[in-house]
Design an enzyme around this catalytic site. Structure first.
Site, PDB file in Angstrom:
ATOM      1  N   ILE A  27       0.846  -1.210   0.000  1.00 32.39           N
ATOM      2  CA  ILE A  27       0.000   0.000   0.000  1.00 32.39           C
ATOM      3  C   ILE A  27       0.874   1.250   0.000  1.00 32.39           C
ATOM      4  O   ILE A  27       0.604   2.225  -0.713  1.00 32.39           O
ATOM      5  CB  ILE A  27      -0.977  -0.011   1.196  1.00 32.39           C
ATOM      6  CG1 ILE A  27      -1.777  -1.317   1.221  1.00 32.39           C
ATOM      7  CG2 ILE A  27      -1.928   1.184   1.117  1.00 32.39           C
ATOM      8  CD1 ILE A  27      -2.632  -1.510   2.468  1.00 32.39           C
ATOM      9  N   ALA A  98       4.601  -1.844   8.962  1.00 32.75           N
ATOM     10  CA  ALA A  98       4.052  -2.839   9.889  1.00 32.75           C
ATOM     11  C   ALA A  98       4.380  -4.228   9.373  1.00 32.75           C
ATOM     12  O   ALA A  98       4.675  -4.418   8.192  1.00 32.75           O
ATOM     13  CB  ALA A  98       2.533  -2.689   9.988  1.00 32.75           C
ATOM     14  N   THR A 140      -6.428  -0.996  10.381  1.00 30.41           N
ATOM     15  CA  THR A 140      -7.198  -2.039   9.690  1.00 30.41           C
ATOM     16  C   THR A 140      -8.536  -2.299  10.368  1.00 30.41           C
ATOM     17  O   THR A 140      -8.666  -2.136  11.591  1.00 30.41           O
ATOM     18  CB  THR A 140      -6.361  -3.345   9.681  1.00 30.41           C
ATOM     19  OG1 THR A 140      -7.195  -4.437   9.316  1.00 30.41           O
ATOM     20  CG2 THR A 140      -5.785  -3.674  11.050  1.00 30.41           C
ATOM     21  N   ASP A 141      -9.488  -2.767   9.588  1.00 29.17           N
ATOM     22  CA  ASP A 141     -10.792  -3.155  10.164  1.00 29.17           C
ATOM     23  C   ASP A 141     -10.663  -4.384  11.068  1.00 29.17           C
ATOM     24  O   ASP A 141     -11.571  -4.681  11.849  1.00 29.17           O
ATOM     25  CB  ASP A 141     -11.826  -3.413   9.054  1.00 29.17           C
ATOM     26  CG  ASP A 141     -11.440  -4.544   8.099  1.00 29.17           C
ATOM     27  OD1 ASP A 141     -10.302  -5.075   8.190  1.00 29.17           O
ATOM     28  OD2 ASP A 141     -12.278  -4.901   7.244  1.00 29.17           O
ATOM     29  N   GLU A 142      -9.518  -5.091  10.987  1.00 27.77           N
ATOM     30  CA  GLU A 142      -9.379  -6.328  11.774  1.00 27.77           C
ATOM     31  C   GLU A 142      -9.331  -6.046  13.271  1.00 27.77           C
ATOM     32  O   GLU A 142      -9.529  -6.955  14.075  1.00 27.77           O
ATOM     33  CB  GLU A 142      -8.151  -7.120  11.300  1.00 27.77           C
ATOM     34  CG  GLU A 142      -8.277  -7.455   9.824  1.00 27.77           C
ATOM     35  CD  GLU A 142      -7.277  -8.459   9.300  1.00 27.77           C
ATOM     36  OE1 GLU A 142      -6.793  -9.289  10.068  1.00 27.77           O
ATOM     37  OE2 GLU A 142      -7.000  -8.406   8.089  1.00 27.77           O
ATOM     38  N   TYR A 165      -1.819 -10.353  14.876  1.00 27.82           N
ATOM     39  CA  TYR A 165      -1.669  -9.168  14.005  1.00 27.82           C
ATOM     40  C   TYR A 165      -2.679  -8.089  14.394  1.00 27.82           C
ATOM     41  O   TYR A 165      -2.323  -6.929  14.628  1.00 27.82           O
ATOM     42  CB  TYR A 165      -1.865  -9.565  12.531  1.00 27.82           C
ATOM     43  CG  TYR A 165      -2.170  -8.398  11.612  1.00 27.82           C
ATOM     44  CD1 TYR A 165      -1.213  -7.426  11.364  1.00 27.82           C
ATOM     45  CD2 TYR A 165      -3.429  -8.263  11.007  1.00 27.82           C
ATOM     46  CE1 TYR A 165      -1.502  -6.336  10.527  1.00 27.82           C
ATOM     47  CE2 TYR A 165      -3.714  -7.198  10.174  1.00 27.82           C
ATOM     48  CZ  TYR A 165      -2.754  -6.233   9.942  1.00 27.82           C
ATOM     49  OH  TYR A 165      -3.042  -5.156   9.118  1.00 27.82           O
ATOM     50  N   LYS A 169      -2.156  -4.254  15.966  1.00 30.49           N
ATOM     51  CA  LYS A 169      -2.664  -3.029  15.332  1.00 30.49           C
ATOM     52  C   LYS A 169      -3.602  -2.286  16.283  1.00 30.49           C
ATOM     53  O   LYS A 169      -3.571  -1.052  16.351  1.00 30.49           O
ATOM     54  CB  LYS A 169      -3.398  -3.359  14.022  1.00 30.49           C
ATOM     55  CG  LYS A 169      -2.530  -3.896  12.908  1.00 30.49           C
ATOM     56  CD  LYS A 169      -1.482  -2.922  12.405  1.00 30.49           C
ATOM     57  CE  LYS A 169      -2.061  -1.781  11.582  1.00 30.49           C
ATOM     58  NZ  LYS A 169      -0.980  -0.917  11.013  1.00 30.49           N
TER      59      LYS A 169
HETATM   60  P1  NAD Z   1       3.312  -4.838   3.475  1.00 33.06           P
HETATM   61  O1  NAD Z   1       3.641  -5.989   4.354  1.00 33.06           O
HETATM   62  O2  NAD Z   1       3.143  -5.043   2.009  1.00 33.06           O
HETATM   63  O3  NAD Z   1       4.453  -3.708   3.636  1.00 33.06           O
HETATM   64  C1  NAD Z   1       4.962  -3.333   4.875  1.00 33.06           C
HETATM   65  C2  NAD Z   1       6.161  -2.405   4.630  1.00 33.06           C
HETATM   66  O4  NAD Z   1       6.655  -1.967   5.912  1.00 33.06           O
HETATM   67  C3  NAD Z   1       7.324  -3.089   3.912  1.00 33.06           C
HETATM   68  O5  NAD Z   1       7.880  -2.228   2.943  1.00 33.06           O
HETATM   69  C4  NAD Z   1       8.341  -3.336   5.022  1.00 33.06           C
HETATM   70  O6  NAD Z   1       9.693  -3.349   4.584  1.00 33.06           O
HETATM   71  C5  NAD Z   1       8.065  -2.145   5.944  1.00 33.06           C
HETATM   72  N1  NAD Z   1       8.456  -2.426   7.335  1.00 33.06           N
HETATM   73  C6  NAD Z   1       8.125  -3.515   8.081  1.00 33.06           C
HETATM   74  N2  NAD Z   1       8.710  -3.433   9.298  1.00 33.06           N
HETATM   75  C7  NAD Z   1       9.381  -2.245   9.318  1.00 33.06           C
HETATM   76  C8  NAD Z   1      10.157  -1.594  10.303  1.00 33.06           C
HETATM   77  N3  NAD Z   1      10.380  -2.151  11.510  1.00 33.06           N
HETATM   78  N4  NAD Z   1      10.689  -0.379  10.010  1.00 33.06           N
HETATM   79  C9  NAD Z   1      10.485   0.185   8.783  1.00 33.06           C
HETATM   80  N5  NAD Z   1       9.770  -0.411   7.814  1.00 33.06           N
HETATM   81  C10 NAD Z   1       9.232  -1.603   8.072  1.00 33.06           C
HETATM   82  O7  NAD Z   1       2.035  -4.182   4.115  1.00 33.06           O
HETATM   83  P2  NAD Z   1       0.772  -3.477   3.428  1.00 33.06           P
HETATM   84  O8  NAD Z   1      -0.202  -4.505   3.040  1.00 33.06           O
HETATM   85  O9  NAD Z   1       1.253  -2.503   2.407  1.00 33.06           O
HETATM   86  O10 NAD Z   1       0.165  -2.698   4.676  1.00 33.06           O
HETATM   87  C11 NAD Z   1       0.589  -1.377   4.991  1.00 33.06           C
HETATM   88  C12 NAD Z   1      -0.180  -0.884   6.205  1.00 33.06           C
HETATM   89  O11 NAD Z   1      -1.575  -0.902   5.927  1.00 33.06           O
HETATM   90  C13 NAD Z   1       0.012  -1.743   7.450  1.00 33.06           C
HETATM   91  O12 NAD Z   1       0.088  -0.882   8.571  1.00 33.06           O
HETATM   92  C14 NAD Z   1      -1.247  -2.601   7.502  1.00 33.06           C
HETATM   93  O13 NAD Z   1      -1.554  -2.959   8.822  1.00 33.06           O
HETATM   94  C15 NAD Z   1      -2.264  -1.633   6.920  1.00 33.06           C
HETATM   95  N6  NAD Z   1      -3.433  -2.265   6.262  1.00 33.06           N
HETATM   96  C16 NAD Z   1      -3.247  -3.218   5.292  1.00 33.06           C
HETATM   97  C17 NAD Z   1      -4.363  -3.747   4.647  1.00 33.06           C
HETATM   98  C18 NAD Z   1      -4.203  -4.763   3.540  1.00 33.06           C
HETATM   99  O14 NAD Z   1      -5.210  -5.250   3.015  1.00 33.06           O
HETATM  100  N7  NAD Z   1      -2.995  -5.092   3.110  1.00 33.06           N
HETATM  101  C19 NAD Z   1      -5.645  -3.324   5.002  1.00 33.06           C
HETATM  102  C20 NAD Z   1      -5.794  -2.357   6.007  1.00 33.06           C
HETATM  103  C21 NAD Z   1      -4.667  -1.821   6.610  1.00 33.06           C
HETATM  104  P1  TYD Z   2      -5.530 -12.524   3.592  1.00 27.01           P
HETATM  105  O1  TYD Z   2      -5.254 -12.074   2.207  1.00 27.01           O
HETATM  106  O2  TYD Z   2      -4.436 -13.204   4.359  1.00 27.01           O
HETATM  107  O3  TYD Z   2      -6.094 -11.264   4.394  1.00 27.01           O
HETATM  108  P2  TYD Z   2      -6.746 -11.180   5.878  1.00 27.01           P
HETATM  109  O4  TYD Z   2      -6.412 -12.399   6.641  1.00 27.01           O
HETATM  110  O5  TYD Z   2      -6.044  -9.968   6.410  1.00 27.01           O
HETATM  111  O6  TYD Z   2      -8.216 -10.981   5.667  1.00 27.01           O
HETATM  112  O7  TYD Z   2      -6.752 -13.527   3.579  1.00 27.01           O
HETATM  113  C1  TYD Z   2      -7.994 -13.147   3.016  1.00 27.01           C
HETATM  114  C2  TYD Z   2      -8.962 -14.292   3.257  1.00 27.01           C
HETATM  115  O8  TYD Z   2      -8.513 -15.432   2.517  1.00 27.01           O
HETATM  116  C3  TYD Z   2      -9.017 -14.729   4.703  1.00 27.01           C
HETATM  117  O9  TYD Z   2     -10.364 -15.119   5.012  1.00 27.01           O
HETATM  118  C4  TYD Z   2      -8.107 -15.945   4.755  1.00 27.01           C
HETATM  119  C5  TYD Z   2      -8.290 -16.556   3.375  1.00 27.01           C
HETATM  120  N1  TYD Z   2      -7.093 -17.272   2.854  1.00 27.01           N
HETATM  121  C6  TYD Z   2      -7.232 -18.575   2.366  1.00 27.01           C
HETATM  122  O10 TYD Z   2      -8.340 -19.156   2.364  1.00 27.01           O
HETATM  123  N2  TYD Z   2      -6.123 -19.217   1.905  1.00 27.01           N
HETATM  124  C7  TYD Z   2      -4.892 -18.630   1.892  1.00 27.01           C
HETATM  125  O11 TYD Z   2      -3.904 -19.272   1.467  1.00 27.01           O
HETATM  126  C8  TYD Z   2      -4.768 -17.285   2.359  1.00 27.01           C
HETATM  127  C9  TYD Z   2      -3.440 -16.589   2.364  1.00 27.01           C
HETATM  128  C10 TYD Z   2      -5.902 -16.644   2.832  1.00 27.01           C
END
Ligand code: NAD
Ligand code: TYD
Length: 353
Positions: A27, A98, A140-142, A165, A169
């Site tokens: 993101i 994160a 996150t909504d989680e 996780y 958060k």
């Molecule tokens: P990601 O795992 O793809 O990227 C995380 C980034 O943070 C990486 O570039 C990593 O190198 C960096 N990082 C990790 N630990 C670090 C540290 N100690 N110091 C500096 N950098 C560090 O994650 P993402 O999916 O892009 O998520 C980004 C943020 O959005 C997170 O805070 C996550 O909780 C939040 N979020 C994600 C989702 C989703 O669907 N992916 C949804 C809602 C919120």
């Molecule tokens: P994920 O992408 O890990 O996001 P989150 O756990 O943060 O919602 O998973 C999305 C949904 O897919 C979740 O209900 C878990 C499920 N899932 C599988 O069924 N198989 C998989 O291998 C993974 C990674 C996730």
């Protein structure tokens, strides 16, 4: 995509400087690109530890932009964070960095506490000393736990995190809240649902399944696959975060969501059809321990106060995402050649994959 809302607040030289943490992740990299493209007067400093999930190449196309700088460092390392603040004097912070994967937090929660909780504490402390004007905590909504068949998460829903996780958060959100309350720290929290789009690490459902299907490998569906997630395109999320930075009220939480609920089975079948593969590649495997059943977001507050709503149509966004992974297969293949293999074995080996 529409224009970004509002103008940047300006620093001493008339140029705003945003310190983005975790900008090499999924993101964060989409956010950095979006700000650089849309705000020529904003400088973006990307502070990232380049963990397994961080990839500097995600922003290769931005490297030549004089408004962009990558600083490699860990948010848990206070001296490193202080150094980047001293060098760059950012006036805004958007905190993405994160550990972000639920399954990894089940295997080992230590890095989650260290980065998500202690790292956030460092970011808050150093931001406060430097009189940051605005700070956005990307959450996150989680943190709200799991819904039954009906209803939506609102900003008033009590926090009830179920995975390590989500707990990490929620803990960092509560730290942010306490700094707003105690120190009048100018923070805003956004809580978003599941993102999809380009540059997502292939451990999350959508890129993992695309990647397996491209190689004619089976896709591991946890349990009955009837869990529900609310999917949002990453660029919509980034627009929402930026709207919160510029228009949000200090101390507020804004829920962001895609208004797009799908069961994992529905999504899996759609991916299979988009990739032209047979449904026999679906494998139901052991469920994730403590698996949340349903997430769904009420984002009406963000619409009312930030003028934001998601605009990507899921079917279009998903088709473009599949296309992106097709065109960037080398990107995923490179990631999957390293430590990823070890993770895949630990996570899926005992599930018969
Ligand atoms: P990601 O795992 O793809 O990227 C995380 C980034 O943070 C990486 O570039 C990593 O190198 C960096 N990082 C990790 N630990 C670090 C540290 N100690 N110091 C500096 N950098 C560090 O994650 P993402 O999916 O892009 O998520 C980004 C943020 O959005 C997170 O805070 C996550 O909780 C939040 N979020 C994600 C989702 C989703 O669907 N992916 C949804 C809602 C919120
Ligand atoms: P994920 O992408 O890990 O996001 P989150 O756990 O943060 O919602 O998973 C999305 C949904 O897919 C979740 O209900 C878990 C499920 N899932 C599988 O069924 N198989 C998989 O291998 C993974 C990674 C996730």
């Amino acid at each position: 995509m529409g224009k970004l809302l509002g103008q940047s607040s300006s620093g001493e030289n008339g140029v705003a400087t945003i310190l983005v943490t975790g900008g090499c992740g999924f993101i964060g990299s989409n956010y950095v690109r979006l700000v650089l493209q849309q705000e020529p007067n904003t400088r973006v400093i990307n502070f990232d530890a380049l963990t397994y999930a961080g990839n500097a190449a995600n922003l290769k196309d931005c490297e030549a932009n004089p408004n962009y700088r990558l600083v490699v460092g860990d948010i848990g390392d206070r001296a490193a964070v202080e150094k980047v603040f001293a060098e760059e004097s950012p006036n805004e912070v958007v905190h993405f960095a994160a550990e972000s994967h639920v399954d990894r937090s089940i295997l080992d929660s230590s890095p989650f506490i260290r980065t998500n909780v202690q790292g956030t504490q460092v970011m808050l402390d150093v931001s406060r000393v430097h009189n940051i004007e605005r700070y956005v905590q990307v959450s996150t909504d989680e943190v709200y736990g799991s819904l039954g068949d009906t209803g939506f998460f609102t900003e008033e829903t009590p926090l009830a995190p179920n995975s390590p996780y989500a707990a990490s958060k929620a803990a960092s959100d509560l730290l942010v809240r306490s700094y707003v309350h105690t120190h009048r720290f100018p923070a805003i929290i956004t809580r978003c649902s599941n993102n999809y789009g380009p540059f997502q690490f292939p451990e999350k459902l959508i890129p993992l399944f695309i990647s397996n299907l491209q190689s004619d490998l089976a896709v591991p569906v946890y349990g009955d696959g009837l869990q529900v997630r609310d999917w949002i395109h990453v660029v919509d999320h980034c627009q929402g975060i930026h709207a919160a930075l510029r228009k949000g009220k200090v101390g507020m939480v804004y829920n962001l969501g895609g208004l797009c609920e799908k069961t994992n089975m529905e999504l899996t079948k759609t991916l299979i059809h988009l990739l032209g593969k047979p449904e026999t590649l679906i494998r139901h495997v052991a469920d994730r321990p403590g698996h949340d059943r349903r997430y769904a977001i009420d984002c009406s507050l963000a619409e009312k106060e930030l003028g934001w709503r998601p605009t990507t149509i899921f079917e279009d966004g998903l088709r473009e995402t599949v296309e992106w992974y097709r065109e960037n297969r080398a990107w995923a293949d490179e990631i999957k050649s390293g430590a990823y293999r070890q993770y895949y074995r630990a996570q899926y080996g005992h599930r018969g994959m």
